[in-house]
Design an enzyme around this catalytic site. Structure first.
Site, mmCIF file in Angstrom:
data_model
loop_
_atom_site.group_PDB
_atom_site.id
_atom_site.type_symbol
_atom_site.label_atom_id
_atom_site.label_comp_id
_atom_site.label_asym_id
_atom_site.label_seq_id
_atom_site.Cartn_x
_atom_site.Cartn_y
_atom_site.Cartn_z
ATOM 1 N N ASN A 1 11.103 -2.981 7.487
ATOM 2 C CA ASN A 1 10.860 -3.991 8.522
ATOM 3 C C ASN A 1 9.354 -4.227 8.568
ATOM 4 O O ASN A 1 8.614 -3.392 9.067
ATOM 5 C CB ASN A 1 11.381 -3.459 9.868
ATOM 6 C CG ASN A 1 11.011 -4.365 11.026
ATOM 7 O OD1 ASN A 1 10.563 -5.500 10.827
ATOM 8 N ND2 ASN A 1 11.192 -3.873 12.243
ATOM 9 N N LYS B 1 7.749 -6.269 10.308
ATOM 10 C CA LYS B 1 7.259 -6.688 11.634
ATOM 11 C C LYS B 1 6.322 -7.892 11.458
ATOM 12 O O LYS B 1 6.579 -8.727 10.600
ATOM 13 C CB LYS B 1 6.587 -5.509 12.351
ATOM 14 C CG LYS B 1 7.501 -4.269 12.352
ATOM 15 C CD LYS B 1 7.040 -3.174 13.253
ATOM 16 C CE LYS B 1 8.049 -2.029 13.197
ATOM 17 N NZ LYS B 1 7.771 -0.995 14.159
ATOM 18 N N HIS C 1 15.736 -5.048 17.951
ATOM 19 C CA HIS C 1 14.669 -4.075 17.703
ATOM 20 C C HIS C 1 13.977 -3.743 19.028
ATOM 21 O O HIS C 1 13.860 -4.599 19.907
ATOM 22 C CB HIS C 1 13.656 -4.639 16.694
ATOM 23 C CG HIS C 1 12.710 -3.594 16.226
ATOM 24 N ND1 HIS C 1 11.583 -3.243 16.939
ATOM 25 C CD2 HIS C 1 12.739 -2.782 15.137
ATOM 26 C CE1 HIS C 1 10.963 -2.265 16.294
ATOM 27 N NE2 HIS C 1 11.639 -1.967 15.208
ATOM 28 N N GLU D 1 11.017 -3.532 19.806
ATOM 29 C CA GLU D 1 9.887 -4.421 20.148
ATOM 30 C C GLU D 1 10.400 -5.731 20.736
ATOM 31 O O GLU D 1 9.751 -6.336 21.586
ATOM 32 C CB GLU D 1 9.002 -4.623 18.906
ATOM 33 C CG GLU D 1 8.195 -3.358 18.622
ATOM 34 C CD GLU D 1 7.986 -3.024 17.161
ATOM 35 O OE1 GLU D 1 8.067 -3.921 16.315
ATOM 36 O OE2 GLU D 1 7.743 -1.832 16.874
ATOM 37 N N GLU E 1 16.635 3.964 16.465
ATOM 38 C CA GLU E 1 15.182 4.047 16.452
ATOM 39 C C GLU E 1 14.690 4.510 17.825
ATOM 40 O O GLU E 1 14.578 3.698 18.753
ATOM 41 C CB GLU E 1 14.574 2.677 16.136
ATOM 42 C CG GLU E 1 14.978 2.132 14.780
ATOM 43 C CD GLU E 1 13.935 1.178 14.214
ATOM 44 O OE1 GLU E 1 13.614 1.314 13.039
ATOM 45 O OE2 GLU E 1 13.438 0.309 14.951
ATOM 46 N N GLY F 1 5.950 3.855 15.088
ATOM 47 C CA GLY F 1 4.532 3.548 14.920
ATOM 48 C C GLY F 1 3.615 4.585 15.551
ATOM 49 O O GLY F 1 2.427 4.357 15.710
ATOM 50 N N SER G 1 8.629 6.213 12.111
ATOM 51 C CA SER G 1 7.643 6.976 11.346
ATOM 52 C C SER G 1 8.219 7.669 10.112
ATOM 53 O O SER G 1 7.800 8.785 9.776
ATOM 54 C CB SER G 1 6.931 7.987 12.256
ATOM 55 O OG SER G 1 6.267 7.312 13.306
HETATM 56 P P1 13P Z 1 7.405 2.791 11.829
HETATM 57 O O1 13P Z 1 8.038 3.258 10.533
HETATM 58 O O2 13P Z 1 6.089 2.081 11.604
HETATM 59 O O3 13P Z 1 7.339 3.877 12.849
HETATM 60 O O4 13P Z 1 8.376 1.659 12.425
HETATM 61 C C1 13P Z 1 9.731 1.931 12.566
HETATM 62 C C2 13P Z 1 10.431 0.689 12.941
HETATM 63 O O5 13P Z 1 10.317 0.212 14.065
HETATM 64 C C3 13P Z 1 11.248 0.015 11.920
HETATM 65 O O6 13P Z 1 12.007 -1.021 12.468
#
Ligand code: 13P
Length: 248
Positions: free
Chosen positions: A10, A12, A98, A100, A170, A176, A209
């Site tokens: 992803n 983002k 997601h 976010e 997640e 992140g 992560s």
């Molecule tokens: P990270 O791997 O940067 O922690 O992000 C995970 C994520 O939100 C994937 O959708």
């Protein structure tokens, strides 16, 4: 035969059109070196990068998709992108719910449920994300929160539909942050989710992560079918290393 591993990236809000073209000058050779029958790679880019993503992904034979979509097919919805718009790019998979989207853009369970249904109705595959905040985990509410998120997205769907969805657990506190759920924490939730979903063969990914150094222990857990990767998916080497580390 070892289990199939889903390695989904992803991106983002990263990788512009030209950066995506650059990614695909390096990715094919790196992918050729690891390609295997038990590996499915997918990349989810911003809308404006979908064209170079689709061209690069088709050449390599990987899955590609978008990170969001609106549930109405057209109309007065300023700033939104519809399913028919994505279909013209041959998009087959769409990330929905997601954290976010849920927490920064305040998408509700109800909106995510409508999107899930619309994507399934269009014959596409939702990659449905769910997970708890740190304060929810610390208050002992992890399973209550996820039960609400999953049940509302799946309400009214047939078993054939729930079987088509790819699920991604997640935990928000692991995204992140460099803080990964322990393999036991991730396994506990993925196992529990499989029962709640009611599909023994549901595909359930873990995200938060994931990188080469923690891939083996996470992906070896019996109820974790793959990873949804953020930061480490931005470069071919750090992305594909997740699979080689698991195999190694
Ligand atoms: P990270 O791997 O940067 O922690 O992000 C995970 C994520 O939100 C994937 O959708």
């Amino acid at each position: 035969m070892s289990k199939k591993i889903y390695l989904y990236g992803n991106w983002k809000m990263n990788n512009t059109y030209s950066e995506t073209e650059k990614f695909f000058t390096e990715f094919p050779a790196a992918y050729d070196a690891v390609k295997a029958d038990d590996l499915e790679v997918g990349i989810f880019a911003p809308f404006t990068s979908l064209w170079p993503l689709s061209q690069g992904a088709k050449k390599c034979g990987i899955v590609f998709g978008a990170q969001n979509v609106y549930y109405e097919p057209k109309g007065a919805f300023t700033g939104e992108i519809s399913i028919p718009m994505l279909k013209e790019y041959d998009v087959t998979h769409i990330i929905l719910g997601h954290s976010e989207r849920r927490h920064i853009f305040l998408e509700s369970d109800e909106v995510i449920a409508k999107k899930t249904k619309a994507v399934l109705d269009a014959g596409m595959i939702p990659v449905l994300c769910y997970g708890e905040l740190l304060e929810e985990r610390e208050a002992g509410n992890t399973f209550t929160v996820m039960e609400r998120q999953l049940k509302s997205a799946l309400a009214g769907l047939t078993p054939a539909e729930t079987a088509k969805i790819i699920y991604a657990y997640e935990p928000v506190w692991a995204i992140g942050t460099g803080k990964t759920a322990t393999p036991d924490q991730a396994e506990e939730v993925c196992k529990w989710s499989r029962e709640l979903i009611g599909q023994k063969n549901a595909v359930i990914l873990y995200g938060g992560s994931v990188k080469g150094s923690n891939a083996k222990e996470l992906l070896s857990m019996p109820d974790i079918d793959g990873a949804l990767v953020g930061g480490a998916s931005l470069k071919p080497a750090s992305f594909l290393e997740i699979y080689t580390a698991y195999k190694g």
